[in-house]
Design an enzyme around this catalytic site. Sequence first.
Site, mmCIF file in Angstrom:
data_model
loop_
_atom_site.group_PDB
_atom_site.id
_atom_site.type_symbol
_atom_site.label_atom_id
_atom_site.label_comp_id
_atom_site.label_asym_id
_atom_site.label_seq_id
_atom_site.Cartn_x
_atom_site.Cartn_y
_atom_site.Cartn_z
ATOM 1 N N ALA A 58 5.323 4.257 63.359
ATOM 2 C CA ALA A 58 5.338 2.810 63.114
ATOM 3 C C ALA A 58 6.695 2.207 63.471
ATOM 4 O O ALA A 58 6.780 1.152 64.105
ATOM 5 C CB ALA A 58 4.988 2.527 61.660
ATOM 6 N N ILE A 107 -4.167 7.426 77.153
ATOM 7 C CA ILE A 107 -5.274 6.557 76.749
ATOM 8 C C ILE A 107 -4.684 5.311 76.118
ATOM 9 O O ILE A 107 -3.736 5.398 75.329
ATOM 10 C CB ILE A 107 -6.208 7.212 75.713
ATOM 11 C CG1 ILE A 107 -6.571 8.635 76.131
ATOM 12 C CG2 ILE A 107 -7.471 6.382 75.560
ATOM 13 C CD1 ILE A 107 -7.485 9.320 75.153
ATOM 14 N N LYS A 145 -9.855 12.050 68.270
ATOM 15 C CA LYS A 145 -8.564 12.077 68.940
ATOM 16 C C LYS A 145 -7.688 13.090 68.209
ATOM 17 O O LYS A 145 -7.158 12.814 67.135
ATOM 18 C CB LYS A 145 -7.910 10.694 68.948
ATOM 19 C CG LYS A 145 -6.647 10.686 69.782
ATOM 20 C CD LYS A 145 -6.218 9.302 70.152
ATOM 21 C CE LYS A 145 -5.089 9.300 71.168
ATOM 22 N NZ LYS A 145 -4.046 10.264 70.969
ATOM 23 N N ASP A 147 -4.699 15.378 67.138
ATOM 24 C CA ASP A 147 -3.263 15.119 67.111
ATOM 25 C C ASP A 147 -2.515 16.417 67.373
ATOM 26 O O ASP A 147 -1.962 17.028 66.470
ATOM 27 C CB ASP A 147 -2.875 14.518 65.755
ATOM 28 C CG ASP A 147 -1.513 13.869 65.816
ATOM 29 O OD1 ASP A 147 -0.916 13.825 66.909
ATOM 30 O OD2 ASP A 147 -1.037 13.403 64.767
ATOM 31 N N LYS A 319 -15.239 7.039 75.350
ATOM 32 C CA LYS A 319 -15.191 7.175 76.809
ATOM 33 C C LYS A 319 -16.517 6.695 77.376
ATOM 34 O O LYS A 319 -17.567 7.010 76.791
ATOM 35 C CB LYS A 319 -14.985 8.649 77.195
ATOM 36 C CG LYS A 319 -13.684 9.244 76.678
ATOM 37 C CD LYS A 319 -13.580 10.727 76.966
ATOM 38 C CE LYS A 319 -12.263 11.286 76.397
ATOM 39 N NZ LYS A 319 -12.158 12.738 76.515
ATOM 40 N N LYS A 343 -7.429 3.961 66.555
ATOM 41 C CA LYS A 343 -6.629 4.720 65.594
ATOM 42 C C LYS A 343 -7.092 4.572 64.148
ATOM 43 O O LYS A 343 -7.740 3.592 63.790
ATOM 44 C CB LYS A 343 -5.165 4.253 65.687
ATOM 45 C CG LYS A 343 -4.502 4.555 67.007
ATOM 46 C CD LYS A 343 -4.226 6.035 67.148
ATOM 47 C CE LYS A 343 -3.243 6.318 68.265
ATOM 48 N NZ LYS A 343 -1.854 6.268 67.899
ATOM 49 N N CYS A 437 15.167 23.516 30.734
ATOM 50 C CA CYS A 437 13.889 22.828 30.914
ATOM 51 C C CYS A 437 14.000 21.401 30.367
ATOM 52 O O CYS A 437 14.444 21.213 29.233
ATOM 53 C CB CYS A 437 12.788 23.596 30.179
ATOM 54 S SG CYS A 437 11.226 22.708 30.122
ATOM 55 N N CYS A 461 7.056 25.518 24.909
ATOM 56 C CA CYS A 461 7.380 24.376 25.765
ATOM 57 C C CYS A 461 6.156 23.489 25.845
ATOM 58 O O CYS A 461 5.076 23.937 26.228
ATOM 59 C CB CYS A 461 7.783 24.854 27.160
ATOM 60 S SG CYS A 461 8.015 23.492 28.317
HETATM 61 S S1 IVH Z 1 -8.952 12.376 77.239
HETATM 62 C C1 IVH Z 1 -8.881 9.737 79.403
HETATM 63 N N1 IVH Z 1 -9.811 13.039 74.885
HETATM 64 O O1 IVH Z 1 -4.561 11.739 73.749
HETATM 65 C C2 IVH Z 1 -7.560 10.317 79.424
HETATM 66 N N2 IVH Z 1 -7.452 12.812 75.176
HETATM 67 O O2 IVH Z 1 -4.611 11.041 76.552
HETATM 68 C C3 IVH Z 1 -7.541 11.794 79.345
HETATM 69 N N3 IVH Z 1 -6.166 13.304 73.142
HETATM 70 O O3 IVH Z 1 -1.944 13.268 74.952
HETATM 71 C C4 IVH Z 1 -7.393 12.314 77.979
HETATM 72 N N4 IVH Z 1 -7.887 13.780 71.853
HETATM 73 O O4 IVH Z 1 -3.605 14.938 74.247
HETATM 74 C C5 IVH Z 1 -8.718 12.775 75.635
HETATM 75 N N5 IVH Z 1 -10.754 13.645 72.855
HETATM 76 C C6 IVH Z 1 -9.671 13.392 73.595
HETATM 77 C C7 IVH Z 1 -8.365 13.453 73.076
HETATM 78 C C8 IVH Z 1 -7.273 13.155 73.897
HETATM 79 C C9 IVH Z 1 -6.580 13.688 71.912
HETATM 80 C C10 IVH Z 1 -4.756 13.073 73.483
HETATM 81 C C11 IVH Z 1 -4.249 13.790 74.676
HETATM 82 C C12 IVH Z 1 -3.231 12.879 75.278
HETATM 83 C C13 IVH Z 1 -3.460 11.593 74.601
HETATM 84 C C14 IVH Z 1 -3.721 10.568 75.629
#
Ligand code: IVH
Length: 702
Positions: A58, A107, A145, A147, A319, A343, A437, A461
Site C-alpha cells: 500500500a 497483468i 492469483k 502470491d 482471462k 485483488k 511473572c 499463578c
Molecule cells: S497469467 C496474462 N495467471 O501475476 C499474463 N499470472 O502476471 C500472464 N500470477 O508475476 C500471467 N497467478 O506470477 C497468470 N493465475 C495466474 C496468476 C498469475 C499469479 C502472477 C504472475 C505474475 C503476475 C502478473
Amino acid sequence: MRLTRCASALSLAFPVERHRFVITASIEQAKRYQDLVRKINEADAAYYELDRPILTDAEYDSFYRELIELETSYPELVRTDSPTKRVAGRATETFSPVRHGVPMLSIRTETDSSSDGARNFDKRIRKELKLTDIDPPVRYRAELKFDGLALSLRYERGLLVQAATRGDGELGEDVTANVKTISEIPHRLNGKAPAAIEIRGEVYMKRSAFETFNERARASSAQTLVNPRNGAAGSLRQLDAKVTASRPLSFFAYAIGAYSGWTEPTTQTELIDALESFGFLVDAHARTAEGADALVRFHAEILSVRDSLDFDIDGVVYKVDDRALQQELGWVTREPRWAVAHKYPPEEMATTIEGIEVQVGRTGAITPVARLAPVMVGGVTVSNATLHNFDEVTRLDVRPGDRVIVRRAGDVIPQVVRVVSEEGHERRMPFVMPSACPICGSHIVREADEAVARCTGGLACKAQLQGALLHFVQRKAMNIEGLGDKLADALIAQGHVRRISDLYTVDAATLSNMERMGEKSANNLVLEIEKSKASELHRVIYALGIRHVGEATAKTLARHFGSIDALRSASLEALTQVADVGPIVAASIHEFFAQPVNLETLDALFAAGISPTVPLTQSQSAALTAASGKTFVLTGTLPTLSRDEAGALIEAAGGKVSGSVSKKTSYVVAGTEAGSKLEKARELGIEVLDEAALLALLKVAR
Ligand code: IVH
C-alpha cells in the site's frame, strides 16, 4: 504483488498534450520528486534483489502514484532513472541472464476491489470486441492469483532444460539447478511432448510448510522467513541448490510462452488441461465463467474460502478463455488487454506497536504480544499480534513505537513479520524480558534447550489457572458449555475457584451473582458442570492439561490404562511401553503425576463426584446394539450369575431390567425354579433365554 503493480502503473499513458502550457514545479515539489525516486528505487532493490521488502504494498502504491502525478504535471522533473522508465525486478548479478522466448507479461490490476471490478473488466472486453447487449456473454477462465514467484520452464523434446525467473519480463535469472530440486516440477513431460515449449506458472511455499519451517527455526533460534512469498523467492535464489532442496516449494502451472512442434489448445481451459496432462499440478478452483455475473460469483466464492487455502493468494485473475480472441485483443505495454487481476484486501499491513506485553499460557509459557494500533488485515481488524518468544523479539528488533508489518493469513494468529524503518523516527528502548511473572510474581525461567520461557508459579499463578480452567471446560475436554474467559477470570479473581476441582463446588447462586450471568445461564452452567462428571475417560485425561498430551494421546492412554488410577500409578517404564507414547511424552505424564498439587486436584475432582466413563470394548459395543433398548425380565436361579450380576451386565450393554412380564418385555431370562413369569412369557410368545444364551447375546465371554 509488486511485479503486477509496477507494470500496471506503466500502462498509464502520459497525457502529453496537456503539457503544451509549461507549468513549473515548486522547489518543494522537485525535492519531493527526488525523494520519491530514491524511496522507490531503494524499495525495489530491497524487494527484488534482496527479497527483504521495506515498504508495504500500500505504501509503495501510494508513493508510485504520487510519483506519476508529479511526472504527469511536471514533465521537466522526469529523471532517466525514474522507476516509471523501467519494469522493476532487474535480474541480479549472481545468476546468469536468460532471455525469454516470449516476454513474460504482467497483468493489469482492476482498481475497483468491489464486485464492480469484475463488471468493469467485462464491460471493457465487450466494448473492445464491439459486442452489444444482445450478443451472448463472453466466456472467461477465472483463476486464483497466486502470491508467489513467476517461473518460466523450458522443455526441449520433453526434457526440462532451463528454468528462469521473470526478471524484467525480457531477461530473467537462470535458476535451473535450484528448480530441479522442486519435486512438483517434472523433469520430463508426460505424453507426446512439443519439440520445445516454455511453461509458466507460480512457484510458492504452502502456508503449512511456511509455518512448520518457522516453528522449527524459532525453536532452534534460527532465522525465520518473512512470509511464504519471500520464503519461495529466497529459496529459489540460493546459490547452493542443496539449500533450495531443503525448502518445501510447490508449483502451479497456468500459462505458456514460446513453443514449436505443437498444436496449441484453442482456449485457456484446454491449455490448463494440457499442462495438467504434461504432469503439472494445476489449481482446482479455476473454472470457466460466462459473463460478468459468473466472475462476480467467483470473486466472492474464492474470498470466502481464502482463509482455508494452504497457499497465499492476493486476488483472482480473469482471462478471456478463447485464445484467438486473446490475440485479437492483444496487449499494451506488456499487459494483455484480455486479462485482469482483481485483488483482495492485503494480508500484510503496516501499523504501529503501541506496546509489548507478555501473556502467560496454561503451561506457564510466556509469550510476548504486540499491542497494535488497530488495522484491517485481510478484511479483519487486528489489534494484537504474537511475537512468539524473546529470541524472535530480539531477531526482529521490535520496540514499542515502531512501525511494523503485520501478517494475518489463513487461520493462523496475526504475527509481526518485520519492522519498517522510518526516517527521522527516534526509536524507544528495546523491550526487556521480565524476570518475574506479571501475574503471580513467580520467577520466569528458560530451560537451556528451550526457546520458550516459563512462569514457575504453576496453578498458584492465576494466568495458568485460568488457562487450565479454560482448557478443562473445552469442547474436546469436559465439554462444559457457557464458561468463557471473562467468567473464568472472575471466578478465579473472586476466589471461587482456586483449583480446577472447585468448579464442581460452585453453586447456581454464586454463578448468578457474577457479572452478565442471569439465573437461567447460571442454572444451565450448573447442569453442564454436573453432566461433565460422567465424561469419557479420555476427555478427563485430556482435560488435565498434561504437557504433550493431546486428544489423540489421551485416547491412547485411556484405552491402554482404562482408569485414572492405573494411569497415575504407572511407572515411567510402563508409560514408555504404550504404543505412540515416546520418551518425552512419557516423562511429561510421569512428572505430572509426581506433583502433589496435581494429585490433590485429582483427588478433589473424584471427591466432587467425577466418574469417568470407560470406553466400551469392541464386543461390548456390538452387544450394545443387540441389547440396547431391550427389556429383560429375570426369573429363577441362574447357574453362575446372581440376579444383580446378570442385571449389571444387561445394563452395561444398554438394556433394561424389569420385574414383571408384559407385552413390552423383549426377553425372559430363566433359571431353575422359574415360576409364573416363565409361564406368562410362554403365553405371550416372548423369547426365553437361559444363562448361556444371555451371555452369548451380550457377547460376554465366561
Ligand atoms: S497469467 C496474462 N495467471 O501475476 C499474463 N499470472 O502476471 C500472464 N500470477 O508475476 C500471467 N497467478 O506470477 C497468470 N493465475 C495466474 C496468476 C498469475 C499469479 C502472477 C504472475 C505474475 C503476475 C502478473
